[in-house]
Design an enzyme around this catalytic site. Sequence first.
Site, PDB file in Angstrom:
ATOM      1  NE  ARG A  17      -4.412   1.562   1.133  1.00  0.00           N
ATOM      2  CZ  ARG A  17      -5.697   1.280   1.167  1.00  0.00           C
ATOM      3  NH1 ARG A  17      -6.114   0.199   1.731  1.00  0.00           N
ATOM      4  NH2 ARG A  17      -6.591   2.108   0.658  1.00  0.00           N
ATOM      5  CD  GLU A  68       0.113   2.643  -3.502  1.00  0.00           C
ATOM      6  OE1 GLU A  68       0.918   3.466  -3.945  1.00  0.00           O
ATOM      7  OE2 GLU A  68       0.102   1.442  -3.822  1.00  0.00           O
TER       8      GLU A  68
END
Lengths: 284, 809
Positions: free
Chosen positions: B387, B763
């Site tokens: 992520r 992210e």
Amino acid sequence: MIPASFEYYRPKDLDGVLALLRDHGDDARVMAGGHSLIPMMKLRMAEVPHLIDLQDVAGLRGIEVGAEGIRLGAMVTQSEIIAHDGLAQAAPILREAALQIADPQVRNMGTVGGNVANGDPGNDMPGLMQCLDAAFTLVGPDSERQVAARDFYEAAYMTAREDDEVLTAVTIPLPKGGHAYEKQKRKIGDYATAAAAVQILKEGGSCASASIAMTNLSDTPIFCEEAGAALVGSTLDTAALDAAVAAMQAAIDPSEDNRGPVDFKRHVAGVILRRAIERAWSRA
Amino acid sequence: MKDEVESREDRVGKLKGLGCSRKRVEDARFTQGKGNYVDDIKLDGMLFGDFVRSPYAHARITGINIDAALKVPGVLAVLTAKDLEPLGLHWMPTLAGDRQMVLADGKVLFQGQEVAFVVAEDRYAAADGIEAVEVEYEELPVLVNPFESLKSDVVLREDTVDEDGAPKDGAHGPRKHHNHIFTWEAGDRDTTEQVISEAEVVAESDMYYHRTHPCPLETCGCVASMDKVNGKLTLWGTFQAPHAIRTVVSLISGIEEHNIRVISPDIGGGFGNKVGAYPGYVCSVVASIVTGKPVKWIEDRMDNLMTTAFARDYHMTGRISATKDGKITGLHCHVTADHGGFDACADPTKFPAGFMNICTGSYDIPTAFLEVDGVYTNKAPGGVSYRCSFRVTEAVYFIERMIEVLAIKLNMDAAELRRINFIRKEQFPYTAALGWEYDSGDYHTAWEKALKAVDYEGLRAEQAQRIEDFKAGKTRKLMGIGLSFFTEIVGAGPVKNCDILGLGMFDSCEIRIHPTGSAIARLGTISQGQGHATTFAQILASEIGLPADSITIEEGDTDTAPYGLGTYGSRSTPVAGAATAMAGRKIRAKAQMIAAYLLEVHDDDVEFDVDRFVVKGAPERFKTMKEIAFAAYNQAIPGIEPGLEAVSYYDPPNMTYPFGAYVCVMDIDVDTGVPEIRRFYALDDCGTRINPMIIEGQVHGGLTEALAVALGQEIAYDDMGNVKTGTLMDFFLPTAWEVPNYETDHTVTPSPHHPIGAKGVGESPHVGGVPCFSNAVQDAFRPFGNVHTNMPHDHWRIWKTAHDLGLHG
Ligand SMILES: Cc1cc2nc3c(=O)[nH]c(=O)nc-3n(C[C@H](O)[C@H](O)[C@H](O)COP(=O)(O)OP(=O)(O)OC[C@H]3O[C@@H](n4cnc5c(N)ncnc54)[C@H](O)[C@@H]3O)c2cc1C
């Protein structure tokens, strides 16, 4: 995560269960909610060639709250315990503890019988039942006997139950006074880092009796008579609390795991017990 | 016509274009259990393959006996390295320029490594077959610590040394030691050393960013189906980059690329875990070729946690220098990167440590130097961007900790220290000391807004009171205020410096407008939960004036979608989103000519207005996009081809640089080590906001994964290389219960080079969140002398911090 193959049985009555246990001996095992047993089978840590499902067995369900005590059928689920108002009145510690077990999905399946019979030191109900001085009814091929929760646990996964016996019910004397079930865990669904079950009776401002049991701090639950005794007669002043905690810490024998090392667990056990005693006292 | 009475506002609203919190079109199927994931694929005669895995972290294999396994009912074949060797498939290339064993070639390098592939009629038979394979191991010394690995005589990889035992060059240059993979540098070493040695103040810290794992809800898997009649291989799988997988499969198998069709169906989360290629893919393909039947391989949870790509595992050492009044002058960072048994990082080829060189963060730091050493150990391979864009989480954690450490050294408020050092608005585009050109930013505005929103002064006053109460014995809870300000670098990336296995990191979009005014657009990316089918339709709606609800978005089938490098590193909106806008503009350009023809005016005399072209100065004379679409298919227009389609391949001129300001307020029970998150405020600036609801969802998810990593989520090994956290009992995945309410906020600083100004957001919250949670824990202990403690801040480690600081009396 796939178990070895096994035969599956779903008998309708206890005789059917006992017959299967007799026929297959060590190779057979009963299954209640399956939420401890199935994971072990999937990890192939338990191999069970003959699996006997107790779901359809008559007479293993039901919650009875009487004047003398409580009877929980072995197949009573943790969520049934939580939902039962009469039980919450008579022994509120049961709901308080059950709410801290796993998550709602697991509690819908997991049973009191499976939880106490399993013998996993992480299970919460064995300590709870020791605190409440419960007894387990064990039915074998030609006998029925009662074993006190306080005498039931021998080592991890080793109990006083014989392989051919089925645990059919848990009976609990009506608890008196204030209660608390205090548990530290890393997240929902986790077993205890440390947990304490406490039931305290207060009379005339001082402690008349106290019952204390700890969970996941040894390879069995720890019923700690000395810790309870340290409180009796006191007004739960600091000295009495310190003595109870010290007695408990002398009785436990935690081991290191991902939850933390031994010194941490000892310390937390002390903190948790202190909090449980204080909360039980405030309700006594 | 009804259109004439409709207000412009109504027409904009109907499009559900940019800025609309349009409901996710994906959710109808997901919430009804109607998604189609790889494990839902069932084909006639399909077989199931699964692995015999090594129980040891380092061992020589002296024998494999498959006889008993072949006798297990339902087991058809057992593949070992010997079977793959004649095909040259017992090893495969990794994205990082290294190679990796597909099946153990004489030895194993990590626990759980793939040793043999059992092919059976179903997964139950395969599981029994696995039990029946007998493997003889001869245990070898285990190296789980990269520093020890670099000193050890034990050669982990025989292919790293020549006949005399001397280390051979690796993919990124010379090796310092046989267990050393690469050294990667950025910045100016000498000047940095000089600046730091002459500085008024220097703060130093070692920090370990522990190994963790993306742990997507759906594990990795595939179905390979080789059709021997027409020579076509179809491969369904959990691929974050289906087109790249097709090319890789073609290169390593020799099957021509047009004969390979890769399909990523619905994917249940990726977070970097599904970027690389795994032995399961190769073995399934081989098994399908061998048996002539479709073969499925699906990991279970333990396989996924123990063997597929991990994240982080960076040992970082930092030095930061400043003037007495807090102006930062220099930054030095050294990383020892633990890559496990094979270097299977998923980074652009020229960046073996990803974009770690964004580690000067949001600050105007004139001089800096970064050096990363990659090391082999007996752990699983990986090193993906969980992520985050490539290693950006590590970089941001590093600088946001160094700022706190410097603030302690200077005895200064950490919010003020940030304020003094932020790159100023007028400095953009800003070239950082380690090379990147930040496209845009307005950090001070975001910071002041965040501090005001949480009443930062008030929080500090409350904290001061709390410390007094604690010292007076009135409470056992400390209060921590976590700050973080991050700059991400996403949207990889410009083909001139970003490629994966030689494939430029552009992306693509192809649009077909149907005669009745609806459309399909296909992209080179693939959603794994991000909601592409929703948001890309919104981009297009605003560009081409057709309602988002009339636009189908399709991704993931290499036979139909245009080539692209896939979805990871927050690159979809910056790159494929840009391609979408550009393709939309091509459609619009042709539509303008058609409209002009229909309205009998010159092309220049019409202009686009929401959903139509109007004659300049005569708004009552117009043609809607719907009318134009029909005309494209039913009229012979001189000089214009029929149809209305466009393709765009977009090579971004630069990365985009989203940023944000986060504040966390935490209460910490010093006696039990239990933290309680009281408040979390997250301000994100991702440039133009396509769908605020989806942004909010992304922020919630990213923060929750940040909470997990900061407060407990790790892949831990014991000294023997056994994974201690291989199940979800021990690998921390927070539930709704552990997660606080998040307060989200935003500023908008559009990217100057992106066609619609969007920067990417998936992210950011993870990147900014991890240091924010960690800083909150550390800040609570700052008054008692804490400078730095490593994550994960689980109960016992927090307890230990308190204990070591003498807070337990
Ligand atoms: C994710 C997760 C989290 C959990 N967290 C907790 C937790 O926090 N605290 C906790 O206490 N538990 C926890 N559990 C365990 C859960 O409560 C189980 O349901 C319980 O331990 C066992 O009950 P069961 O009915 O599922 O028994 P089963 O799994 O069916 O059986 C367990 C064992 O007991 C034996 N057995 C069962 N019933 C009988 C009987 N009537 N007579 C004789 N033997 C019998 C079985 O043969 C088996 O050996 C968790 C489980 C999961 C999956």
